[in-house]
Design a protein around this motif. Structure first.
Motif, PDB file in Angstrom:
ATOM      1  N   GLU A 115      -5.542   4.886   1.398  1.00 48.65           N
ATOM      2  CA  GLU A 115      -5.006   3.534   1.390  1.00 48.65           C
ATOM      3  C   GLU A 115      -5.489   2.705   2.578  1.00 48.65           C
ATOM      4  O   GLU A 115      -5.212   1.505   2.652  1.00 48.65           O
TER       5      GLU A 115
ATOM      6  N   THR B 178       0.857  -1.188   0.000  1.00 46.46           N
ATOM      7  CA  THR B 178       0.000   0.000   0.000  1.00 46.46           C
ATOM      8  C   THR B 178       0.888   1.230   0.000  1.00 46.46           C
ATOM      9  O   THR B 178       2.111   1.140   0.128  1.00 46.46           O
TER      10      THR B 178
ATOM     11  N   THR C  83      -7.485  -0.657   1.949  1.00 49.70           N
ATOM     12  CA  THR C  83      -6.625  -1.739   1.469  1.00 49.70           C
ATOM     13  C   THR C  83      -5.803  -2.317   2.605  1.00 49.70           C
ATOM     14  O   THR C  83      -5.681  -3.542   2.757  1.00 49.70           O
ATOM     15  N   ALA C  84      -5.248  -1.429   3.439  1.00 48.37           N
ATOM     16  CA  ALA C  84      -4.447  -1.890   4.575  1.00 48.37           C
ATOM     17  C   ALA C  84      -5.301  -2.652   5.580  1.00 48.37           C
ATOM     18  O   ALA C  84      -4.874  -3.686   6.115  1.00 48.37           O
TER      19      ALA C  84
END
Length: 343
Positions: free
Chosen positions: A311, A150, A314-315
């Motif tokens: 992000e 990421t 996604t993390a």
């Protein structure tokens, strides 16, 4: 058997609280030993940084959290649980993965916490067994995945670089300014590197161990100074950055007042990024002295944060997947291979 984390962090406690429950490296094992003797836990790690103090414990037959709160309450002088949190099992695992990845940091995505988690684990190995060894090893691998897969850490400021943004609010550019760094640890070195990159004309490193100050100064083209001699040079510097491991303030009103008197109204910016704080609060009341501590960084660390927040989903998804991958093996005190380890 339960995995538990109990602690206090910047999310719920001001610096005035956090600094009282911070532990030096030499205290980690004795504190864990005392808690083990009280609640008979199986394994334990104590993580203590500038922004958090957390106990990671594999419980035996007794609940460990009340013992942790008694320990912290004794140190704080008031009920510590009012500032803290307890996470168990999956939530505890998820919490550590978030912490190691920089998702729970004051500076979102900052990289220093990964090393601090590793150092805490290494320092507490004598109190660790198969469960926490596996958990902390996995947390570091997960943190590496988050950073590599990421953009959560891209453009993230360190605490040191964020502090220098406060100095730029006073001076504009720091190019040509003079600075002094008190301390010679990891945070002090990061600060010195940032200062040099900003074009600071002369940087002084002062530390109680002169050899360490000299090593650090040599790596960054700075000047090392004996700790007891640095105060006489304070009137010459524009920025004083403090990051020692002293248990009580070392930058006192009595030491700073004479330097201010000789500055002819030139501003002095003091950046205190130590926990406990290195600077007496009364120093900030002196004319033309601008004193900032870690809690003052909150307005600064929002720089570039929105792009990094994009992000987060996604993390979060990555961490959730790794928690579920990790969880089936927690009922056994043996290490089971993870597909992550083979990556």
């Amino acid at each position: 058997m339960a995995i538990v984390v109990a602690g206090i962090s910047h999310n719920g406690a001001a610096l005035a609280v956090r600094e009282k429950v911070a532990f030096r490296a030499a205290e980690l094992l004795p504190i864990l030993s005392a808690i083990r003797d009280d609640c008979r836990f199986r394994e334990g790690v104590l993580l203590s940084t500038c922004n958090r103090t957390e106990f990671y414990i594999v419980e035996g037959e007794r609940d460990a959290a009340p013992v942790v709160w008694r320990t912290l309450t004794s140190r704080l002088g008031e009920e510590a649980s009012a500032y803290g949190y307890v996470r168990r099992d999956r939530d505890a695992i998820s919490h550590l993965f978030h912490v190691a990845s920089g998702l729970d940091s004051m500076v979102l995505g900052e990289a220093q916490i990964q090393g601090q988690v590793r150092d805490a684990w290494e320092a507490c190995r004598a109190e660790c067994g198969a469960v926490l060894n596996r958990l902390f090893q996995t947390s570091l691998l997960v943190a590496g995945r988050v950073r590599n897969e990421t953009s959560i850490g891209r453009g993230a400021a360190s605490v040191s670089s964020a502090a220098l943004q406060l100095a730029r609010q006073i001076f504009g550019s720091l190019a040509g300014r003079r600075a002094m760094v008190l301390g010679a640890g990891e945070m002090a070195e990061l600060a010195l590197e940032c200062l040099v990159n900003e074009g600071v004309r002369a940087a002084i490193v002062a530390n109680r161990t002169y050899e360490r100050a000299r090593e650090l100064a040599a790596r960054h083209g700075a000047v090392a100074m004996h700790y007891d001699e640095c105060w006489a040079s304070l009137h010459e510097v524009d920025v004083l950055l403090c990051s020692t491991a002293a248990p009580r303030p070392v930058v006192t009103l009595d030491r700073v007042r004479p330097a201010v008197a000789g500055r002819r109204d030139r501003p002095l910016c003091i950046l205190d990024i130590a926990v406990p704080r290195d600077v007496e609060p009364s120093v900030g009341a002196l004319d033309n002295v601008f004193l900032y501590d870690l809690d003052d960084l909150r307005a600064v660390v929002t720089t570039n944060v929105e792009r990094r927040r994009e992000e987060l989903p996604t993390a979060e998804q990555l961490i959730a997947g790794e928690v579920e991958r990790y969880w089936p093996g927690t009922g056994h005190c043996r290490c089971r291979p993870l597909s992550l380890w083979a990556r």
